[in-house]
Every structure is written in C-alpha cells, then in structure tokens.
Design a protein around this motif. Structure first.
Motif, PDB file in Angstrom:
ATOM      1  N   ILE A 125     109.297 -30.418 -64.928  1.00  0.00           N
ATOM      2  CA  ILE A 125     108.099 -30.127 -65.709  1.00  0.00           C
ATOM      3  C   ILE A 125     108.481 -30.220 -67.176  1.00  0.00           C
ATOM      4  N   VAL A 126     107.639 -30.841 -67.987  1.00  0.00           N
ATOM      5  CA  VAL A 126     107.884 -30.951 -69.423  1.00  0.00           C
ATOM      6  C   VAL A 126     106.692 -30.369 -70.158  1.00  0.00           C
ATOM      7  N   VAL A 127     106.980 -29.483 -71.117  1.00  0.00           N
ATOM      8  CA  VAL A 127     105.952 -28.709 -71.806  1.00  0.00           C
ATOM      9  C   VAL A 127     105.955 -29.042 -73.286  1.00  0.00           C
ATOM     10  N   ASP A 128     104.763 -29.159 -73.858  1.00  0.00           N
ATOM     11  CA  ASP A 128     104.612 -29.242 -75.315  1.00  0.00           C
ATOM     12  C   ASP A 128     104.454 -27.820 -75.840  1.00  0.00           C
ATOM     13  N   PRO A 129     105.450 -27.293 -76.573  1.00  0.00           N
ATOM     14  CA  PRO A 129     105.391 -25.885 -76.993  1.00  0.00           C
ATOM     15  C   PRO A 129     104.281 -25.594 -77.984  1.00  0.00           C
ATOM     16  N   THR A 130     103.688 -26.625 -78.579  1.00  0.00           N
ATOM     17  CA  THR A 130     102.550 -26.389 -79.466  1.00  0.00           C
ATOM     18  C   THR A 130     101.278 -26.109 -78.667  1.00  0.00           C
ATOM     19  N   GLU A 131     101.333 -26.369 -77.354  1.00  0.00           N
ATOM     20  CA  GLU A 131     100.156 -26.173 -76.516  1.00  0.00           C
ATOM     21  C   GLU A 131     100.373 -25.136 -75.406  1.00  0.00           C
ATOM     22  N   GLN A 132     101.629 -24.995 -74.949  1.00  0.00           N
ATOM     23  CA  GLN A 132     101.912 -24.078 -73.849  1.00  0.00           C
ATOM     24  C   GLN A 132     103.156 -23.262 -74.165  1.00  0.00           C
ATOM     25  N   ASN A 133     103.147 -22.006 -73.735  1.00  0.00           N
ATOM     26  CA  ASN A 133     104.318 -21.151 -73.843  1.00  0.00           C
ATOM     27  C   ASN A 133     105.194 -21.383 -72.619  1.00  0.00           C
ATOM     28  N   LEU A 134     106.445 -21.711 -72.851  1.00  0.00           N
ATOM     29  CA  LEU A 134     107.353 -22.079 -71.771  1.00  0.00           C
ATOM     30  C   LEU A 134     107.517 -20.964 -70.746  1.00  0.00           C
ATOM     31  N   ILE A 135     107.653 -19.733 -71.225  1.00  0.00           N
ATOM     32  CA  ILE A 135     107.847 -18.615 -70.296  1.00  0.00           C
ATOM     33  C   ILE A 135     106.582 -18.353 -69.492  1.00  0.00           C
ATOM     34  N   GLU A 136     105.428 -18.526 -70.111  1.00  0.00           N
ATOM     35  CA  GLU A 136     104.177 -18.357 -69.370  1.00  0.00           C
ATOM     36  C   GLU A 136     104.048 -19.409 -68.271  1.00  0.00           C
ATOM     37  N   VAL A 137     104.497 -20.628 -68.547  1.00  0.00           N
ATOM     38  CA  VAL A 137     104.493 -21.667 -67.519  1.00  0.00           C
ATOM     39  C   VAL A 137     105.381 -21.253 -66.360  1.00  0.00           C
ATOM     40  N   TRP A 138     106.560 -20.725 -66.677  1.00  0.00           N
ATOM     41  CA  TRP A 138     107.461 -20.275 -65.625  1.00  0.00           C
ATOM     42  C   TRP A 138     106.843 -19.122 -64.831  1.00  0.00           C
ATOM     43  N   ASN A 139     106.275 -18.143 -65.516  1.00  0.00           N
ATOM     44  CA  ASN A 139     105.684 -16.996 -64.829  1.00  0.00           C
ATOM     45  C   ASN A 139     104.558 -17.433 -63.895  1.00  0.00           C
ATOM     46  N   ALA A 140     103.791 -18.436 -64.321  1.00  0.00           N
ATOM     47  CA  ALA A 140     102.717 -18.949 -63.462  1.00  0.00           C
ATOM     48  C   ALA A 140     103.294 -19.588 -62.200  1.00  0.00           C
ATOM     49  N   LEU A 141     104.399 -20.300 -62.351  1.00  0.00           N
ATOM     50  CA  LEU A 141     105.050 -20.902 -61.183  1.00  0.00           C
ATOM     51  C   LEU A 141     105.538 -19.829 -60.225  1.00  0.00           C
ATOM     52  N   VAL A 142     106.116 -18.765 -60.766  1.00  0.00           N
ATOM     53  CA  VAL A 142     106.613 -17.664 -59.931  1.00  0.00           C
ATOM     54  C   VAL A 142     105.454 -17.006 -59.188  1.00  0.00           C
ATOM     55  N   ALA A 143     104.348 -16.794 -59.902  1.00  0.00           N
ATOM     56  CA  ALA A 143     103.192 -16.157 -59.273  1.00  0.00           C
ATOM     57  C   ALA A 143     102.628 -17.038 -58.163  1.00  0.00           C
ATOM     58  N   ASP A 144     102.552 -18.331 -58.419  1.00  0.00           N
ATOM     59  CA  ASP A 144     102.017 -19.252 -57.412  1.00  0.00           C
ATOM     60  C   ASP A 144     102.918 -19.306 -56.174  1.00  0.00           C
ATOM     61  N   ALA A 145     104.222 -19.113 -56.408  1.00  0.00           N
ATOM     62  CA  ALA A 145     105.162 -19.170 -55.285  1.00  0.00           C
ATOM     63  C   ALA A 145     105.276 -17.844 -54.561  1.00  0.00           C
ATOM     64  N   ASP A 146     104.542 -16.839 -55.059  1.00  0.00           N
ATOM     65  CA  ASP A 146     104.617 -15.507 -54.464  1.00  0.00           C
ATOM     66  C   ASP A 146     106.068 -15.038 -54.372  1.00  0.00           C
ATOM     67  N   ALA A 147     106.792 -15.203 -55.490  1.00  0.00           N
ATOM     68  CA  ALA A 147     108.226 -14.921 -55.485  1.00  0.00           C
ATOM     69  C   ALA A 147     108.547 -13.458 -55.700  1.00  0.00           C
ATOM     70  N   GLY A 148     107.544 -12.632 -55.834  1.00  0.00           N
ATOM     71  CA  GLY A 148     107.810 -11.215 -55.998  1.00  0.00           C
ATOM     72  C   GLY A 148     107.995 -10.834 -57.451  1.00  0.00           C
ATOM     73  N   SER A 149     108.417  -9.610 -57.678  1.00  0.00           N
ATOM     74  CA  SER A 149     108.547  -9.064 -59.029  1.00  0.00           C
ATOM     75  C   SER A 149     109.680  -9.732 -59.780  1.00  0.00           C
ATOM     76  N   VAL A 150     109.517  -9.858 -61.109  1.00  0.00           N
ATOM     77  CA  VAL A 150     110.606 -10.388 -61.932  1.00  0.00           C
ATOM     78  C   VAL A 150     111.683  -9.334 -62.141  1.00  0.00           C
ATOM     79  N   VAL A 151     111.400  -8.083 -61.764  1.00  0.00           N
ATOM     80  CA  VAL A 151     112.407  -7.024 -61.864  1.00  0.00           C
ATOM     81  C   VAL A 151     113.087  -6.910 -60.505  1.00  0.00           C
ATOM     82  N   GLY A 152     114.360  -7.244 -60.457  1.00  0.00           N
ATOM     83  CA  GLY A 152     115.039  -7.181 -59.174  1.00  0.00           C
ATOM     84  C   GLY A 152     116.483  -7.596 -59.297  1.00  0.00           C
TER      85      GLY A 152
END
Length: 360
Positions: free
Chosen positions: A214-241
């Motif tokens: 995946i390639v992100v334009d940081p002027t349009e998308q926040n990289l960490i938010e893109v990652w968090n969305a992927l984690v949520a879509d994958a139902d990967a559980g809490s980021v605290v662990g």
C-alpha cells in the motif's frame, strides 16, 4: 585532476590538489559514476551545521574545515587504476563499487571521502579508498547502476537491525533511495505488510514498483490511521497486547522535523521506530509517551551482516529496477543545477554524476 569543488555554498568545476599517495591497503579508482546523497544535500544547505553536529557527536568521519573547499560524493563506482601495498584481492582494471572510507595514513583516523579536505569525493575524476570496503561489480551490472548499492544498502542494514520477522509489518516513511531500500529489504525478508508514505507521485510509483503493498500520500492520508483501519478490518484485536502475532515497525526515512514526536504519540503499543534518515535540527519529544506505549526507538543499533553485498547482488540479479530509480545523469558541469533540483525532489529520486568515464 578535474573535480567539482564546494565552498561557501557554491559549486565550481576546475583543477583540485592531487590526492595523497595510495597507501597500504588502499586502492585508487577512476570514477565512472557517483550518486548525489541526502547527506551531500545537507552539506550544501549548511556545511557549518553539518560539521558542528558531527564534531559534537564525536564522529570524526564527517568532520572537515568548512573554510577550505571539499569535493563531495561517496556513492561511487569505477575502475581500479592503482593498488596500495598489501592489496591482493583486486587488480588494476577491476570494475568496483563500495563504501567510501579512507584511512589517513598520518593519523590513522578514517574519513568518509567527500567529507574531507584531503580525500576528495567522487564528484571528480579519481578517489582513494580503503580496499576492505571495496567490492567487485558483477560483469552484467552497469557501473552507474552499481552506485545504488550504497544508498539502498542502508535500508537493508536497518531492516536487519530492527529485527523484522515474517510476522511483522513495516511502515516506510519517505521513499527516497534509502526508503526504497527499506521497502525492498522488508519485502525480501517476508514482512506481512509493507505500507509506504511519500508525498512525491513519482516516488510513490517507485515504492509500488519496489514491492510496497500500500502506498499513501501523506498530504491526503495519515499513515497510522491507514494501518489502524487495516487492523480493524482484519479484526486483529486490541493494539494493546503482547504482540505475539507480530508487531508494527516504522522505518523513518524522511528526516522531517517533528516526525519522531508524532510517531511516538501515534504508533501502536509494543511497536518499534527505526530511524534511518535523521535530521540536523534539535527535536523535542516527551519521553514518557513512548515509555507508556512501550515503543522502542532505534537510531541504528544492532547487528547486521553483508547488507552491501546483499544489495549489490539484488541489483545484479535485476530484482531491483536500477534504471527506474536513476532519474537523471549529469556531468561535472551539471552538479550545481542537480543539487538545486533535488532540494525540491518532485521529479527526481537519484541523480548520477558522471565525470567522464563510461558507466557501462
């Protein structure tokens, strides 16, 4: 010999003092090609600050007299023209590239060629380097393509130091040559996901070409938010662990002011930050934040092995598209304009200087 001198912010082409004699364990090389490095850009922007930071950090490899001219350039490739005493691994006429280090015979102190008033860099006709850092260029690899092994291997080196495994994912921030090297290395080492962030459209295209998922334009998308969305879509559980299923590692290759503080606040718990392209200005972070979030920050500590050789082999095998990365070639007379162009690098990634020898 002819070279491009740098002094007081200006580049001029002309004759420069001859190099020292080729010392024991050294080789003299006729330069075929040399890439313009981000560190060279830092020198051209503020040489005094560059040297001030090097000296304050106890780093003699990049300390020189800013009131005297230097010949920049250390991403070299060329042909050996002379062997110093004790050099047995090479012969005159060998095509070579490598790491640009030369040890001063008088002091025993190594220096990076180009960041020395004595050991000229490769924006000129010849260099002298320690043979232990030199590698033979495979017959089927062009010399100008071989210059890319030096910047690209920084990505391989840092990916090794970061401890990335096939269970981990990588965020690559900034897709200049070093960032592209991190993309290549992370993919080659089996990262589950490689996400790259880069404002330049051309460099985003190259990140995709080098294997980023995946390639992100940081002027349009926040990289960490893109990652968090992927984690949520994958139902990967809490980021605290305990991160038993792998962690997220950010490879900071942009050198942008403030990015380290942003990452310590935004990266998931139990993640890592690997700093490849550090800035020259002072930064402010709140140390307790990465401590709370259990984030490790690494500026280049840790073991690595054969990073340069691995990268050179990838180039020779064609698994890295060298010609796509090289966006321009200039002779000595074009160096000044090339530096100006690279300060706003929308259209360029790597500009190669060719002092005159064939780069084939």
């Amino acid at each position: 010999m002819r070279a491009v001198r740098f002094l007081d912010g200006e580049f001029t082409v002309g004759e420069v003092p001859e190099l020292p004699e080729t010392g024991p364990g050294q080789v003299r090389i006729a330069v075929a090609a040399c890439g313009i490095c981000g560190s060279d850009l830092s020198v051209s922007k503020d040489a005094c600050r560059f040297v001030e930071v090097a000296e304050a950090g106890g780093y003699p490899l990049a300390a020189f007299d800013t009131e005297r001219p230097v010949v920049l350039g250390h991403e070299y490739a060329g042909v050996i023209t002379e062997l110093g005493a004790g050099v047995t691994d090479f012969a005159v006429g060998d095509r070579v590239a490598g790491i640009g280090l030369a040890t001063d015979a008088a002091t025993g102190i190594p220096t990076i060629i180009g960041y020395s008033n004595t050991y000229h860099g490769a924006f000129g006709e010849a260099i002298i380097v320690d043979a232990c850092w030199v590698r033979a260029v495979p017959d089927d690899l062009r010399l100008d393509h071989a210059t890319l092994a030096e910047p690209l291997h920084v990505g391989e080196m840092h990916v090794q130091q970061s401890g990335l495994t096939a269970a981990d994912s990588a965020l690559v921030i900034g897709c200049g040559t070093i960032g592209l090297g991190a993309v290549v290395a992370a993919k080659a080492r089996g990262a589950r996901m490689v996400i790259a962030s880069e404002p330049s459209p051309r460099r985003r295209e190259l990140a995709t070409l080098m294997g980023a998922d995946i390639v992100v334009d940081p002027t349009e998308q926040n990289l960490i938010e893109v990652w968090n969305a992927l984690v949520a879509d994958a139902d990967a559980g809490s980021v605290v662990g305990a991160a038993a299923n792998g962690i997220l590692i950010a490879y900071e290759c942009s050198g942008r002011a403030g990015i380290l503080n942003e990452l310590t606040h935004q990266m998931p718990f139990n993640s890592r930050i690997q700093v490849l392209a550090a800035g020259f200005t002072a930064e402010t972070i709140t140390p307790v934040v990465p401590q709370f979030r259990r984030i490790a920050v690494n500026f280049g500590h840790g073991p690595y092995q054969d990073a340069y050789d691995i990268t050179l082999r990838r180039l020779a095998a064609g698994s890295i598209d060298a010609e796509a990365i090289i966006t321009a070639r200039v002779d000595l007379g074009g160096v000044a304009d090339a530096f100006t162009t690279l300060r706003s690098p929308q259209d360029h990634v790597k500009i190669i200087v060719r002092p005159g020898l064939s780069a084939d």
